[in-house]
Write an enzyme that holds these catalytic residues in place. Structure first.
Site, PDB file in Angstrom:
ATOM      1  CG  ASP A   1      -1.704  -1.173   1.492  1.00  0.00           C
ATOM      2  OD1 ASP A   1      -2.104  -1.791   0.487  1.00  0.00           O
ATOM      3  OD2 ASP A   1      -1.947  -1.529   2.670  1.00  0.00           O
TER       4      ASP A   1
ATOM      5  CG  ASP B   1      -1.204   4.993   6.485  1.00  0.00           C
ATOM      6  OD1 ASP B   1      -2.194   4.724   7.174  1.00  0.00           O
ATOM      7  OD2 ASP B   1      -1.175   4.864   5.241  1.00  0.00           O
TER       8      ASP B   1
ATOM      9  CD  GLU C   1      -2.118  -2.447   8.014  1.00  0.00           C
ATOM     10  OE1 GLU C   1      -2.962  -2.922   8.792  1.00  0.00           O
ATOM     11  OE2 GLU C   1      -2.414  -1.711   7.064  1.00  0.00           O
ATOM     12  CD  GLU C   2       1.021   1.742   7.649  1.00  0.00           C
ATOM     13  OE1 GLU C   2       1.853   1.834   6.720  1.00  0.00           O
ATOM     14  OE2 GLU C   2      -0.181   1.479   7.463  1.00  0.00           O
TER      15      GLU C   2
ATOM     16  CG  ASP D   1      -4.089  -1.047  10.765  1.00  0.00           C
ATOM     17  OD1 ASP D   1      -3.401  -0.040  10.538  1.00  0.00           O
ATOM     18  OD2 ASP D   1      -5.031  -1.407  10.026  1.00  0.00           O
TER      19      ASP D   1
ATOM     20  CG  LEU E   1      -5.073   5.779   9.781  1.00  0.00           C
ATOM     21  CD1 LEU E   1      -6.094   6.315  10.781  1.00  0.00           C
ATOM     22  CD2 LEU E   1      -4.468   6.925   8.988  1.00  0.00           C
ATOM     23  CG  ASP E   2      -8.659  -0.566   9.675  1.00  0.00           C
ATOM     24  OD1 ASP E   2      -8.021  -1.301   8.903  1.00  0.00           O
ATOM     25  OD2 ASP E   2      -9.899  -0.534   9.705  1.00  0.00           O
TER      26      ASP E   2
ATOM     27  CD  GLU F   1      -5.840  -4.809   8.786  1.00  0.00           C
ATOM     28  OE1 GLU F   1      -5.534  -5.794   8.072  1.00  0.00           O
ATOM     29  OE2 GLU F   1      -5.995  -3.673   8.303  1.00  0.00           O
TER      30      GLU F   1
HETATM   31  P1  AHM Z   1     -11.173  -2.592   0.105  1.00  0.00           P
HETATM   32  O1  AHM Z   1     -11.023  -1.146  -0.246  1.00  0.00           O
HETATM   33  O2  AHM Z   1     -10.247  -3.499  -0.644  1.00  0.00           O
HETATM   34  O3  AHM Z   1     -12.604  -3.076   0.058  1.00  0.00           O
HETATM   35  O4  AHM Z   1     -10.694  -2.707   1.606  1.00  0.00           O
HETATM   36  C1  AHM Z   1     -11.429  -2.222   2.682  1.00  0.00           C
HETATM   37  C2  AHM Z   1     -10.761  -2.709   3.920  1.00  0.00           C
HETATM   38  C3  AHM Z   1     -11.438  -2.275   5.177  1.00  0.00           C
HETATM   39  O5  AHM Z   1     -12.373  -3.194   5.623  1.00  0.00           O
HETATM   40  C4  AHM Z   1     -10.273  -2.118   6.124  1.00  0.00           C
HETATM   41  O6  AHM Z   1     -10.553  -1.161   7.085  1.00  0.00           O
HETATM   42  C5  AHM Z   1      -9.174  -1.640   5.216  1.00  0.00           C
HETATM   43  O7  AHM Z   1      -9.445  -2.192   3.972  1.00  0.00           O
HETATM   44  C6  AHM Z   1      -7.803  -2.086   5.681  1.00  0.00           C
HETATM   45  O8  AHM Z   1      -6.774  -1.427   4.996  1.00  0.00           O
HETATM   46  P2  AHM Z   1      -5.885  -0.255   5.707  1.00  0.00           P
HETATM   47  O9  AHM Z   1      -5.380  -0.832   6.999  1.00  0.00           O
HETATM   48  O10 AHM Z   1      -4.799   0.024   4.720  1.00  0.00           O
HETATM   49  O11 AHM Z   1      -6.770   0.928   5.923  1.00  0.00           O
HETATM   50 MG    MG Z   2      -6.079  -1.824   8.397  1.00  0.00          MG
END
Ligand code: AHM
Ligand code: MG
Length: 317
Positions: free
Chosen positions: A54, A60, A82-83, A101, A103-104, A263
């Site tokens: 990502d 983040d 996660e970062e 994580d 910042l989710d 997560e």
């Molecule tokens: P999507 O955009 O592939 O559907 O993913 C959505 C999901 C969420 O449920 C979750 O909060 C997030 O992706 C996790 O990714 P990050 O930690 O990078 O925000």
């Molecule tokens: Mg996340």
């Protein structure tokens, strides 16, 4: 409202674990009020990508720095984020290993939707080779109109809220704990929920069981509640007392994209402690999966017991 301190005292939670949890809450409060609230979302991307590929946002990285900074001051021997590409060492001999994580919901934060942080706490100095069932605590923070949180120390799941009297940098350390309150000390999920939060909806184009399941929920009159953020989506299930969140895999990517350590395992612990269920697409209990590498992903279905179990039958049929 009862304070979190009162709850911990009543449950005989060890002073070491209390201290760590309050530090984590404090990291969340600092991030929420001092970083997120003032953030310039015009200036969005950092020049880096994380281990999952990502593109990292500056926010983040900022969130990660707040949590790592506070964890380094604690009795924590291993900090896994996660970062961060690899877990980093904390205090030598520290009692806990913490995975999080910071910042989710990175993809929705600029649109001012609720986002959050997710944390799993283990005793010892490792996270690899461990199972989610070994966690001694799990936390999820929601940064929305208010800062709410869900915590388990293995004695049920509580919902709480941060009620600050002052900005976090204006308050004496000994007063900090008094700002975290318990709004529901026993979050309990009904066996059947009436809400569904379908992550990776794109998978319905190729996975016929998913399309069929969605149609059945719609026909049954269930309510869609999906924000694109795992934390607010599962937070919604906790607050309303039932429902299902899922992020399935596809034939190309059977383990989906959500990370086991940062997560899925913490949320599985929180959901099971609320009387719900958390399994993979194959039907395996999330908390029984061994973490083999830090950024390992897994498919996940979690929430009200019957809703989760019913899907497995649909995939097989
Ligand atoms: P999507 O955009 O592939 O559907 O993913 C959505 C999901 C969420 O449920 C979750 O909060 C997030 O992706 C996790 O990714 P990050 O930690 O990078 O925000
Ligand atoms: Mg996340």
């Amino acid at each position: 409202m009862k304070t979190l301190q009162n709850y911990f005292d009543a449950k005989n939670v060890s002073p070491d674990l209390q201290k760590l949890i309050f530090s984590l809450l404090w990291a969340g409060a600092n991030f929420y009020e001092l970083t997120l609230f003032h953030y310039d979302f015009q200036n969005f991307y950092a020049d880096t990508t994380n281990k999952s590929g990502d593109r990292q946002l500056k926010i983040d990285v900022a969130a990660n720095d707040v949590f790592v900074g506070l964890l380094k001051e604690n009795d924590v021997s291993l900090i896994a984020s996660e970062e961060l590409a690899e877990p980093m060492k904390g205090k030598s001999g520290g009692k806990y290993a913490v995975a999080f994580d910071p910042l989710d919901g990175s993809s929705i934060v600029d649109a001012d939707m609720s986002v959050g942080s997710i944390v799993g706490v283990y005793e010892g100095d490792s996270v690899i080779g461990r199972k989610g069932s070994e966690q001694v605590a799990a936390l999820a923070f929601v940064y929305g109109p208010q800062f709410t949180f869900f915590i388990t120390v293995g004695q049920g799941t509580l919902a709480g809220v941060y009620r600050p009297e002052n900005y976090p940098d204006d308050i004496a350390e000994e007063k900090r704990h008094d700002q975290f309150y318990v709004s529901n000390e026993n979050v309990t999920l009904t066996e059947d929920g009436k809400y569904f939060a379908p992550g990776n909806l794109r998978a319905a184009a190729s996975e016929s069981w998913y399309m069929k399941t969605l149609q059945e929920w719609i026909k049954a009159g269930s309510t869609l509640r999906y924000s694109g953020g795992m934390v607010p989506d599962i937070g919604h299930i906790f607050i309303k007392g039932g429902g299902i969140f899922l992020y399935p895999g596809t034939a190309q990517k059977p383990d989906g994209k959500l990370r086991l350590l940062y997560e899925c395992a913490p949320f599985a612990f929180l959901v099971e402690q609320a009387g719900g269920k958390a399994i993979t697409q194959k039907g395996d209990r999330i908390l029984d999966i061994t973490v083999e590498f830090p950024h390992q992903t897994t498919s996940i279905f979690l929430g009200s017991k019957n809703d989760v179990e019913k899907i497995i039958g649909k995939i097989k049929s």
